[in-house]
Design a protein around this motif. Structure first.
Motif, PDB file in Angstrom:
ATOM      1  N   PHE A  50       0.817  -1.210   0.000  1.00 14.04           N
ATOM      2  CA  PHE A  50       0.000   0.000   0.000  1.00 14.04           C
ATOM      3  C   PHE A  50       0.854   1.266   0.000  1.00 14.04           C
ATOM      4  O   PHE A  50       0.513   2.250  -0.680  1.00 14.04           O
ATOM      5  N   ALA A  51       1.943   1.252   0.739  1.00 13.20           N
ATOM      6  CA  ALA A  51       2.807   2.433   0.767  1.00 13.20           C
ATOM      7  C   ALA A  51       3.463   2.647  -0.587  1.00 13.20           C
ATOM      8  O   ALA A  51       3.509   3.781  -1.091  1.00 13.20           O
ATOM      9  N   SER A  52       3.949   1.577  -1.213  1.00 11.62           N
ATOM     10  CA  SER A  52       4.675   1.740  -2.473  1.00 11.62           C
ATOM     11  C   SER A  52       3.752   2.136  -3.616  1.00 11.62           C
ATOM     12  O   SER A  52       4.106   2.979  -4.444  1.00 11.62           O
ATOM     13  N   ARG A  53       2.572   1.539  -3.665  1.00 10.69           N
ATOM     14  CA  ARG A  53       1.674   1.872  -4.776  1.00 10.69           C
ATOM     15  C   ARG A  53       1.040   3.248  -4.605  1.00 10.69           C
ATOM     16  O   ARG A  53       0.724   3.930  -5.586  1.00 10.69           O
ATOM     17  N   SER A  54       0.866   3.687  -3.364  1.00 14.10           N
ATOM     18  CA  SER A  54       0.251   5.000  -3.134  1.00 14.10           C
ATOM     19  C   SER A  54       1.275   6.107  -2.935  1.00 14.10           C
ATOM     20  O   SER A  54       0.896   7.273  -2.846  1.00 14.10           O
ATOM     21  N   ALA A  55       2.560   5.776  -2.882  1.00 19.21           N
ATOM     22  CA  ALA A  55       3.590   6.772  -2.577  1.00 19.21           C
ATOM     23  C   ALA A  55       3.553   7.996  -3.489  1.00 19.21           C
ATOM     24  O   ALA A  55       3.762   9.120  -3.012  1.00 19.21           O
ATOM     25  N   PRO A  56       3.297   7.860  -4.799  1.00 20.92           N
ATOM     26  CA  PRO A  56       3.252   9.060  -5.635  1.00 20.92           C
ATOM     27  C   PRO A  56       2.157  10.055  -5.228  1.00 20.92           C
ATOM     28  O   PRO A  56       2.245  11.246  -5.550  1.00 20.92           O
ATOM     29  N   LEU A  57       1.128   9.568  -4.514  1.00 21.21           N
ATOM     30  CA  LEU A  57       0.096  10.473  -4.004  1.00 21.21           C
ATOM     31  C   LEU A  57       0.620  11.345  -2.877  1.00 21.21           C
ATOM     32  O   LEU A  57       0.035  12.389  -2.567  1.00 21.21           O
ATOM     33  N   GLY A  58       1.714  10.906  -2.236  1.00 20.83           N
ATOM     34  CA  GLY A  58       2.209  11.572  -1.042  1.00 20.83           C
ATOM     35  C   GLY A  58       1.551  10.982   0.195  1.00 20.83           C
ATOM     36  O   GLY A  58       0.789  10.013   0.121  1.00 20.83           O
ATOM     37  N   ALA A  59       1.826  11.569   1.336  1.00 25.18           N
ATOM     38  CA  ALA A  59       1.265  11.077   2.608  1.00 25.18           C
ATOM     39  C   ALA A  59      -0.160  11.613   2.778  1.00 25.18           C
ATOM     40  O   ALA A  59      -0.465  12.362   3.709  1.00 25.18           O
ATOM     41  N   VAL A  60      -1.038  11.212   1.889  1.00 31.47           N
ATOM     42  CA  VAL A  60      -2.419  11.694   1.888  1.00 31.47           C
ATOM     43  C   VAL A  60      -3.241  10.931   2.922  1.00 31.47           C
ATOM     44  O   VAL A  60      -2.837   9.865   3.402  1.00 31.47           O
ATOM     45  N   PRO A  61      -4.412  11.445   3.295  1.00 34.05           N
ATOM     46  CA  PRO A  61      -5.294  10.694   4.187  1.00 34.05           C
ATOM     47  C   PRO A  61      -5.625   9.319   3.611  1.00 34.05           C
ATOM     48  O   PRO A  61      -5.703   9.137   2.389  1.00 34.05           O
ATOM     49  N   VAL A  62      -5.830   8.356   4.489  1.00 35.42           N
ATOM     50  CA  VAL A  62      -6.096   6.993   4.044  1.00 35.42           C
ATOM     51  C   VAL A  62      -7.346   6.925   3.175  1.00 35.42           C
ATOM     52  O   VAL A  62      -7.470   6.072   2.286  1.00 35.42           O
ATOM     53  N   GLU A  63      -8.276   7.852   3.384  1.00 31.35           N
ATOM     54  CA  GLU A  63      -9.502   7.866   2.582  1.00 31.35           C
ATOM     55  C   GLU A  63      -9.206   8.089   1.089  1.00 31.35           C
ATOM     56  O   GLU A  63      -9.923   7.581   0.218  1.00 31.35           O
ATOM     57  N   VAL A  64      -8.176   8.850   0.790  1.00 36.40           N
ATOM     58  CA  VAL A  64      -7.819   9.105  -0.605  1.00 36.40           C
ATOM     59  C   VAL A  64      -7.306   7.827  -1.264  1.00 36.40           C
ATOM     60  O   VAL A  64      -7.656   7.510  -2.402  1.00 36.40           O
ATOM     61  N   VAL A  65      -6.485   7.088  -0.540  1.00 39.68           N
ATOM     62  CA  VAL A  65      -5.978   5.826  -1.066  1.00 39.68           C
ATOM     63  C   VAL A  65      -7.124   4.836  -1.232  1.00 39.68           C
ATOM     64  O   VAL A  65      -7.218   4.131  -2.239  1.00 39.68           O
ATOM     65  N   THR A  66      -8.020   4.785  -0.266  1.00 41.19           N
ATOM     66  CA  THR A  66      -9.185   3.901  -0.356  1.00 41.19           C
ATOM     67  C   THR A  66     -10.009   4.231  -1.600  1.00 41.19           C
ATOM     68  O   THR A  66     -10.477   3.331  -2.309  1.00 41.19           O
TER      69      THR A  66
END
Length: 292
Positions: A50-66
Motif C-alpha cells: 500500500f505504501a509503495s503503490r500509493s507513494a506518488p500520491l504523497g502522505a495523503v489521508p487513508v480515505e484518498v488511497v481507499t
C-alpha cells in the motif's frame, strides 16, 4: 487516430493489458521489492504494497488511497496507512520501488536486458502514454507526474505502470457507473471463473460475512441465482463493464496507431512470457491476469 473497427479496438485494448501487465505487476511479487521496502523501514508485505503503490500520491489521508484503490477493503488499507509514513517517506519508497523493479527485471529478463527490442518497446510504450489524459484519472495522474527513468528496461516498466493505472482508473469508473462496489466486483470475477475466492479473499481484505452479503446483494439484483451461480444478467453486466473498461483504455492505442501498437505487443509478449515462466507472477493471481 482510429484503427481497425470498433470491436477490434476493444479487443486490442484488452490484449494490450494482458500483454503489458506482467512487465509492471512483477513488482508485487518480486522478493527484491519486499527486501527493499523492509530496508526502507516498512513493516510487512501489505504495508509495503500500500505504501509503495500509493507513494506518488504523497502522505495523503487513508480515505484518498481507499478511493483510488477501490476494491480493497478500507480496513485493510487502514492497517498499513498512514502508519507507513511514520517509518519511511513517500519519496524514499518511490526510490526503492524503482530500484527493486530494476533488480527484478535484470533477474527475470537476463540476456534480453539491454537489447534493441527492449529499447524499441520502451520508446513505443512511452509514446503510447502521451495519448493519455490525466483528467478524471487520479491514480494515473500522480504516476504521470513522476520523472521518467533513464534506462530502457525501466522506461518500459514505468510506461507499463502508467498504462495499467490509466486503465485501472477507467475500470473504477465503469464499476461505479454500474453500481458495483469493491466486494461485488470480486464476486462477479469469481462467478465468471477469472479468479477463485480462495485467491481473492485474503489478498483484498474482505471477510466471509462481507462476501456473503455481497452475494445476497447481487442475488437481489438478479446477477446471481439462488445457488450463487452467475446468471445471464450477471454475465451481460460483466461483459458491459469489461467493454466500458476497454473503451476507456483506448486513448493510448489510438494515439500510437495500429502499426506501432501491434509492434509494441509483438516486442513485449516474449518479455512477459519470460517473466511469467520464471515465476515473476503466479498463476493464478489476484489480478485475474491470463497468460499473454
Amino acid at each position: 487516430m482510429h484503427f481497425m473497427n470498433d470491436q477490434s479496438q476493444l479487443s486490442f485494448a484488452r490484449t494490450a493489458w494482458s500483454t503489458l501487465e506482467p512487465c509492471h505487476a512483477l513488482i508485487y511479487f518480486a522478493p527484491e521489492a519486499r527486501q527493499a521496502y523492509t530496508q526502507a523501514g516498512l513493516k510487512g508485505y501489505w504495508m509495503g504494497y500500500f505504501a509503495s503503490r500509493s507513494a506518488p500520491l504523497g502522505a495523503v489521508p487513508v480515505e484518498v488511497v481507499t478511493a483510488t484503490f477501490y476494491n480493497f477493503h478500507p480496513r485493510m488499507i487502514g492497517r498499513a496507512l498512514p502508519d507507513a509514513w511514520s517509518f519511511s517517506t513517500p519519496e524514499r519508497v518511490i526510490q526503492v520501488r524503482l530500484s527493486a523493479a530494476d533488480a527484478a527485471l535484470r533477474r527475470l529478463l537476463g540476456e534480453r536486458m539491454g537489447s534493441q527490442e527492449v529499447a524499441e518497446a520502451a520508446e513505443l510504450a512511452r509514446e503510447a502514454t502521451r495519448g493519455c489524459s490525466v483528467v478524471g484519472r487520479a491514480l494515473y495522474a500522480t504516476y504521470a507526474a513522476l520523472p521518467w527513468p533513464q534506462e530502457s528496461h525501466l522506461v518500459l516498466w514505468h510506461a507499463a505502470t502508467l498504462l495499467r493505472e490509466f486503465r485501472g482508473d477507467g475500470h473504477v469508473a465503469a464499476l461505479l457507473g454500474e453500481g458495483i462496489d469493491g466486494c461485488e466486483a470480486h464476486v462477479l470475477q469469481v462467478g465468471m471463473g477469472n479468479v477463485t475466492k480462495e485467491v481473492i479473499l485474503p489478498s483484498r481484505g474482505w471477510n466471509e460475512e462481507e462476501w456473503q452479503a455481497a452475494i445476497q446483494s447481487m442475488q437481489r439484483k438478479g446477477l446471481l441465482d439462488n445457488e450463487g451461480q452467475i446468471t445471464v444478467s450477471g454475465k451481460t453486466l460483466h461483459s458491459e463493464i469489461e467493454k466500458r473498461t476497454d473503451f476507456l483504455a483506448l486513448p493510448p492505442w489510438q494515439h500510437l496507431g495500429e502499426e506501432r501498437s501491434k509492434r509494441l505487443l509483438e516486442l513485449v509478449r516474449p518479455l512477459s512470457i519470460s517473466i511469467i515462466e520464471q515465476g515473476g507472477i503466479p498463476m493464478p493471481n489476484p489480478m485475474g491476469l491470463p497468460r499473454p
